[in-house]
Design an enzyme around this catalytic site. Structure first.
Site, PDB file in Angstrom:
ATOM      1  N   ASP A  61      24.217   0.229  -8.445  1.00  0.00           N
ATOM      2  CA  ASP A  61      23.459   1.378  -7.978  1.00  0.00           C
ATOM      3  C   ASP A  61      23.114   1.208  -6.511  1.00  0.00           C
ATOM      4  OD1 ASP A  61      23.574   2.521 -10.460  1.00  0.00           O
ATOM      5  OD2 ASP A  61      21.551   1.921 -11.067  1.00  0.00           O
ATOM      6  N   LYS A 107      23.308   6.731  -7.747  1.00  0.00           N
ATOM      7  CA  LYS A 107      22.872   8.118  -7.743  1.00  0.00           C
ATOM      8  C   LYS A 107      22.000   8.370  -6.525  1.00  0.00           C
ATOM      9  CE  LYS A 107      22.732   8.191 -12.825  1.00  0.00           C
ATOM     10  NZ  LYS A 107      23.102   6.766 -13.003  1.00  0.00           N
ATOM     11  N   MET A 111      10.168   7.582  -8.216  1.00  0.00           N
ATOM     12  CA  MET A 111      11.037   8.761  -8.042  1.00  0.00           C
ATOM     13  C   MET A 111      10.196  10.039  -7.955  1.00  0.00           C
ATOM     14  SD  MET A 111      14.076   7.749 -10.744  1.00  0.00           S
ATOM     15  CE  MET A 111      12.916   7.638 -12.126  1.00  0.00           C
TER      16      MET A 111
END
Length: 271
Positions: free
Chosen positions: A35, A57, A168
């Site tokens: 990632d 991502k 996030m």
């Protein structure tokens, strides 16, 4: 011969915060699917003989869908390779690790799970903010801000006597803060946003809860960031000095009128 997959928590970024077992599995890997967060800059040194595949991502953009990542892991393991699936933080803290374990075990692939240091704890700690402290906070709650919280969730969170850590959460910051205030959390509650944890450009913005969204907008705060809400944010100046005697006790940040204190520790990448 069937290969296997090691699901590895890469920690908050620096390679020296990997566990020994994680570093060993990376060194042994034939393939590393990684990632964007975690020790990506040192990955070639950690896995000198492996094929490196970026499946990271970006906020609002998953260039490699989760189903494709699952299939990639399965295909490489079925080809007899030792696969390292490297995630930032811990694979089971909003890392979709459980989904990958389910897919791999359903395909008959052996999976080893290696925990990692979660950014929910380590990034606040890096700037002297503990998520719990006797006499200040005896619980902490970690939530994902990837999807806006419901009214029931916001009402519940506002009623808890806890340190709230949001991962996030920059895209839903306004929604989260407005909901907490609407359901009774004090506007004076200390809050902080720590951007780009453990990187050279790490930066901390602090303000009372009522002003956090405005201050984040003024300073251009952006992901990746960890948001902390709670009285533990106030303890920061004394504990930064205690963590490293070489660091000065922080002075008020004149560039941020709503911020009560700021750390100036360039040697650690903290602004």
């Amino acid at each position: 011969m069937m290969g296997a997959v090691s699901l590895i928590g890469g920690g908050p970024g620096p390679a020296d915060l990997l566990t020994v077992r994680a570093a060993r599995r990376l060194a042994q890997a034939d393939v590393v699917c990684f990632d964007r967060l975690g020790p990506t800059e040192e990955l070639r040194e950690l896995s000198p003989h492996a094929e490196l595949i970026d499946v990271g991502k970006l906020p609002g953009y998953h260039r490699v869908p989760q189903e494709a990542i699952n299939a990639l892991l399965i295909d490489h393991a079925r080809a007899g390779r030792q696969v390292a699936r490297l995630k930032g933080g811990d694979p089971f803290v909003f890392g979709r690790g459980g989904e990958e374990v389910n897919a791999l075990t359903a395909a008959g692939i052996s999976v080893e799970i290696i925990p990692g240091i979660s950014s929910a704890i380590s990034v606040p700690q890096s700037v002297g903010i503990p998520v719990t402290h006797r006499g200040i906070s005896h619980t902490f709650t970690v939530m994902s801000g990837h999807v806006p919280a419901s009214e029931d969730q916001l009402r519940h969170l506002a009623g808890l006597d806890t340190t709230l850590v949001v991962l996030m959460g920059m895209g839903t910051l306004g929604h989260t803060i407005a909901g907490l205030l609407r359901h009774g959390l004090s506007p004076d509650t200390p809050a902080a946003i720590i951007e780009r944890g453990f990187r050279a450009s790490q930066r901390t913005t602090r303000a009372p809860l009522r002003d956090l969204v405005l201050e984040a907008h003024r300073r251009g705060c952006a992901s990746p960031a960890v948001i902390v809400v709670g009285e533990v944010v106030h303890a920061m100046p004394q504990w930064v000095a205690a963590m490293d005697p070489q660091l000065p006790v922080p002075e008020p940040d004149l560039d941020c009128q709503m911020t009560q204190h700021a750390t100036h520790a360039s040697a650690r990448g903290i602004v």
